[in-house]
Design a protein around this motif. Structure first.
Motif, PDB file in Angstrom:
ATOM      1  N   VAL A 217     -11.839 -36.881 -52.245  1.00  0.00           N
ATOM      2  CA  VAL A 217     -10.861 -35.485 -51.535  1.00  0.00           C
ATOM      3  C   VAL A 217     -10.062 -35.516 -50.859  1.00  0.00           C
ATOM      4  O   VAL A 217     -10.290 -35.685 -49.787  1.00  0.00           O
ATOM      5  CB  VAL A 217     -11.360 -34.497 -52.812  1.00  0.00           C
ATOM      6  CG1 VAL A 217      -9.997 -33.761 -53.117  1.00  0.00           C
ATOM      7  CG2 VAL A 217     -11.574 -34.655 -53.317  1.00  0.00           C
ATOM      8  N   ILE A 218      -9.192 -36.561 -50.668  1.00  0.00           N
ATOM      9  CA  ILE A 218      -8.031 -36.911 -49.660  1.00  0.00           C
ATOM     10  C   ILE A 218      -6.856 -35.664 -49.686  1.00  0.00           C
ATOM     11  O   ILE A 218      -6.073 -36.338 -50.428  1.00  0.00           O
ATOM     12  CB  ILE A 218      -7.606 -38.402 -49.642  1.00  0.00           C
ATOM     13  CG1 ILE A 218      -8.988 -39.125 -49.761  1.00  0.00           C
ATOM     14  CG2 ILE A 218      -7.081 -38.232 -48.362  1.00  0.00           C
ATOM     15  CD1 ILE A 218      -9.590 -38.829 -48.082  1.00  0.00           C
ATOM     16  N   LYS A 219      -6.338 -35.541 -48.477  1.00  0.00           N
ATOM     17  CA  LYS A 219      -5.100 -34.484 -48.136  1.00  0.00           C
ATOM     18  C   LYS A 219      -4.288 -35.704 -47.238  1.00  0.00           C
ATOM     19  O   LYS A 219      -4.656 -35.666 -46.203  1.00  0.00           O
ATOM     20  CB  LYS A 219      -4.943 -33.234 -47.768  1.00  0.00           C
ATOM     21  CG  LYS A 219      -4.036 -32.452 -47.469  1.00  0.00           C
ATOM     22  CD  LYS A 219      -4.619 -30.925 -47.198  1.00  0.00           C
ATOM     23  CE  LYS A 219      -2.790 -30.478 -46.660  1.00  0.00           C
ATOM     24  NZ  LYS A 219      -3.136 -28.800 -46.250  1.00  0.00           N
ATOM     25  N   GLY A 231      -4.697 -37.076 -41.938  1.00  0.00           N
ATOM     26  CA  GLY A 231      -4.670 -36.541 -42.591  1.00  0.00           C
ATOM     27  C   GLY A 231      -6.612 -35.985 -43.066  1.00  0.00           C
ATOM     28  O   GLY A 231      -7.581 -36.397 -41.909  1.00  0.00           O
ATOM     29  N   LYS A 232      -6.625 -35.492 -44.409  1.00  0.00           N
ATOM     30  CA  LYS A 232      -8.322 -34.270 -44.309  1.00  0.00           C
ATOM     31  C   LYS A 232      -9.482 -34.926 -45.246  1.00  0.00           C
ATOM     32  O   LYS A 232      -8.287 -35.070 -46.482  1.00  0.00           O
ATOM     33  CB  LYS A 232      -7.643 -32.439 -44.061  1.00  0.00           C
ATOM     34  CG  LYS A 232      -7.214 -32.487 -42.974  1.00  0.00           C
ATOM     35  CD  LYS A 232      -7.159 -30.971 -43.321  1.00  0.00           C
ATOM     36  CE  LYS A 232      -6.698 -30.285 -42.251  1.00  0.00           C
ATOM     37  NZ  LYS A 232      -6.812 -30.581 -40.704  1.00  0.00           N
ATOM     38  N   ASP A 248     -11.126 -34.174 -40.141  1.00  0.00           N
ATOM     39  CA  ASP A 248      -9.633 -34.675 -39.522  1.00  0.00           C
ATOM     40  C   ASP A 248     -10.180 -36.512 -39.915  1.00  0.00           C
ATOM     41  O   ASP A 248     -10.317 -36.476 -39.729  1.00  0.00           O
ATOM     42  CB  ASP A 248      -9.304 -34.232 -38.803  1.00  0.00           C
ATOM     43  CG  ASP A 248      -8.910 -33.244 -38.587  1.00  0.00           C
ATOM     44  OD1 ASP A 248      -8.294 -32.750 -39.518  1.00  0.00           O
ATOM     45  OD2 ASP A 248      -8.050 -32.601 -37.480  1.00  0.00           O
ATOM     46  N   ILE A 249      -9.428 -37.298 -40.626  1.00  0.00           N
ATOM     47  CA  ILE A 249      -9.007 -38.224 -40.600  1.00  0.00           C
ATOM     48  C   ILE A 249      -7.607 -39.088 -40.256  1.00  0.00           C
ATOM     49  O   ILE A 249      -6.873 -38.462 -40.506  1.00  0.00           O
ATOM     50  CB  ILE A 249      -9.315 -39.237 -41.693  1.00  0.00           C
ATOM     51  CG1 ILE A 249      -9.717 -40.815 -42.149  1.00  0.00           C
ATOM     52  CG2 ILE A 249      -8.700 -39.020 -43.089  1.00  0.00           C
ATOM     53  CD1 ILE A 249     -10.668 -41.139 -41.138  1.00  0.00           C
ATOM     54  N   LEU A 264     -14.858 -32.705 -37.119  1.00  0.00           N
ATOM     55  CA  LEU A 264     -14.178 -31.257 -37.642  1.00  0.00           C
ATOM     56  C   LEU A 264     -12.807 -31.617 -36.652  1.00  0.00           C
ATOM     57  O   LEU A 264     -12.625 -31.848 -35.762  1.00  0.00           O
ATOM     58  CB  LEU A 264     -15.504 -31.257 -37.428  1.00  0.00           C
ATOM     59  CG  LEU A 264     -16.296 -30.610 -38.162  1.00  0.00           C
ATOM     60  CD1 LEU A 264     -17.161 -29.896 -38.252  1.00  0.00           C
ATOM     61  CD2 LEU A 264     -16.098 -30.594 -39.400  1.00  0.00           C
ATOM     62  N   PRO A 265     -11.611 -30.778 -37.634  1.00  0.00           N
ATOM     63  CA  PRO A 265     -10.367 -30.117 -37.093  1.00  0.00           C
ATOM     64  C   PRO A 265     -10.389 -29.278 -35.535  1.00  0.00           C
ATOM     65  O   PRO A 265     -11.839 -28.521 -35.546  1.00  0.00           O
ATOM     66  CB  PRO A 265     -10.098 -29.442 -38.319  1.00  0.00           C
ATOM     67  CG  PRO A 265     -10.301 -29.697 -39.353  1.00  0.00           C
ATOM     68  CD  PRO A 265     -12.134 -30.329 -39.037  1.00  0.00           C
ATOM     69  N   TYR A 266      -9.817 -29.690 -34.758  1.00  0.00           N
ATOM     70  CA  TYR A 266      -9.620 -29.383 -33.695  1.00  0.00           C
ATOM     71  C   TYR A 266      -8.764 -27.823 -33.645  1.00  0.00           C
ATOM     72  O   TYR A 266      -8.124 -28.097 -34.778  1.00  0.00           O
ATOM     73  CB  TYR A 266      -8.804 -29.712 -32.112  1.00  0.00           C
ATOM     74  CG  TYR A 266     -10.532 -30.829 -31.922  1.00  0.00           C
ATOM     75  CD1 TYR A 266     -11.109 -30.872 -30.952  1.00  0.00           C
ATOM     76  CD2 TYR A 266      -9.903 -31.912 -31.857  1.00  0.00           C
ATOM     77  CE1 TYR A 266     -12.616 -31.364 -30.505  1.00  0.00           C
ATOM     78  CE2 TYR A 266     -10.621 -33.172 -31.586  1.00  0.00           C
ATOM     79  CZ  TYR A 266     -11.993 -33.245 -30.750  1.00  0.00           C
ATOM     80  OH  TYR A 266     -12.211 -34.369 -30.767  1.00  0.00           O
ATOM     81  N   GLU A 267      -9.370 -26.808 -33.140  1.00  0.00           N
ATOM     82  CA  GLU A 267      -8.873 -25.360 -32.699  1.00  0.00           C
ATOM     83  C   GLU A 267      -7.385 -25.835 -32.437  1.00  0.00           C
ATOM     84  O   GLU A 267      -6.272 -25.110 -32.758  1.00  0.00           O
ATOM     85  CB  GLU A 267      -9.718 -24.324 -32.164  1.00  0.00           C
ATOM     86  CG  GLU A 267     -10.918 -24.161 -33.380  1.00  0.00           C
ATOM     87  CD  GLU A 267     -11.356 -22.429 -33.163  1.00  0.00           C
ATOM     88  OE1 GLU A 267     -10.567 -22.153 -31.465  1.00  0.00           O
ATOM     89  OE2 GLU A 267     -12.090 -22.169 -33.306  1.00  0.00           O
TER      90      GLU A 267
END
Length: 278
Positions: A217-219, A231-232, A248-249, A264-267
């Motif tokens: 499932v891609i955002k 995206g994510k 995160d991609i 993983l997403p950075y803050e």
């Protein structure tokens, strides 16, 4: 072994010492002194041994910090590649040698039999076509938990379509290979792990069509006609460590090289550090 104080009679002791090394580099270059003569150089941390010759005559020099130690040189009536392979066996423990990094550059001989180096980082530069695949297959089997694999080879080499390490840079990765590696990363990667892939961009590349399996499932957050994509990955995968966080991609084109980054997403969204600083 105190190499600086070794005498000529200590050569066998030097060569038979079981090294505990962090880095091994094996390279080969042409000698300017004679046509057909080459120099095979093995750097084991600060120790260096040179195998210089052509056909069946080889001079062996030994050194410390790149400087030859007088009195430890010898000439043998053997092919330099045979002498090199025998030395590589001598520095192992029943064929096994533990290393942090292993680097191969322009070497003109095949993989040593029963040689089992285990390393975290592997760099391969410009191996001859006829030896390339055998080196890669054996090294990958003996170091299944590679953290970084970098391949810089030119020519008609077999493509790599199976990748099982966290970071790889090569012009021989197929898109299918990158897709499989992403799937393995999503399944086996720990929360703190990051994935980086670099490979030559094919003529037609669309991340959503070519890189992601249909189960993901891609955002999509950004995309353009060059192949760039951000995206994510928000679902569609199972992780053996229980990591369910979105990843995160990012797919970015640099000249002709496609860079894939997944983490993983950075803050605070800092610029990620590249695995390959050179």
């Amino acid at each position: 072994c105190q190499l600086r104080s070794c005498s000529k009679d200590d050569r066998d002791t030097v060569d038979s010492t079981k090294f505990v090394a962090s880095k091994l580099k094996i390279s080969e270059s042409r000698s300017e002194m004679s046509e057909g003569k080459t120099i095979v150089r093995c750097d084991i941390d600060t120790f260096t041994i040179w195998f210089i010759g052509k056909e069946n005559i080889t001079r062996v020099d030994r050194g410390w910090n790149g400087e030859i130690i007088e009195g430890l040189s010898e000439v043998t009536q053997e092919n330099r590649y045979d002498v090199t392979r025998r030395f590589l066996q001598k520095i192992t423990n029943n064929g096994v040698i533990q290393l942090n990094s292993l680097e191969l550059e322009c070497i003109g001989f095949d993989y040593p039999e029963n040689w089992k180096p285990k390393c975290d980082i592997l760099r391969v530069v410009n191996l001859p076509d006829q030896y390339y695949l055998n080196w890669i297959r054996n090294l990958s089997e003996n170091s299944p938990k590679l953290k970084t694999l970098e391949i810089r080879c030119w020519g008609e080499y077999p493509e790599i379509d199976r990748i099982e390490n966290k970071g790889i840079s090569s012009d021989r990765i197929t898109v299918e290979g990158a897709k499989k590696r992403l799937e393995l990363f999503l399944k086996y990667g720990k929360k703190e792990d990051q994935l980086e892939l670099r490979f030559l961009k094919p003529e037609s590349f669309d991340a959503e069509m070519n890189l992601f399996s249909t189960s993901l499932v891609i955002k999509t957050e950004g995309k353009d006609e060059t192949g760039d994509f951000t995206g994510k990955i928000i679902g569609g995968f199972e992780n053996v460590h229980g990591v369910r966080n979105p990843r995160d991609i990012e797919c970015i084109l640099f000249d002709e090289t496609m860079r894939i980054w997944c983490t993983l997403p950075y803050e605070h969204d800092p610029i990620p550090h590249a695995l390959y600083p050179f």
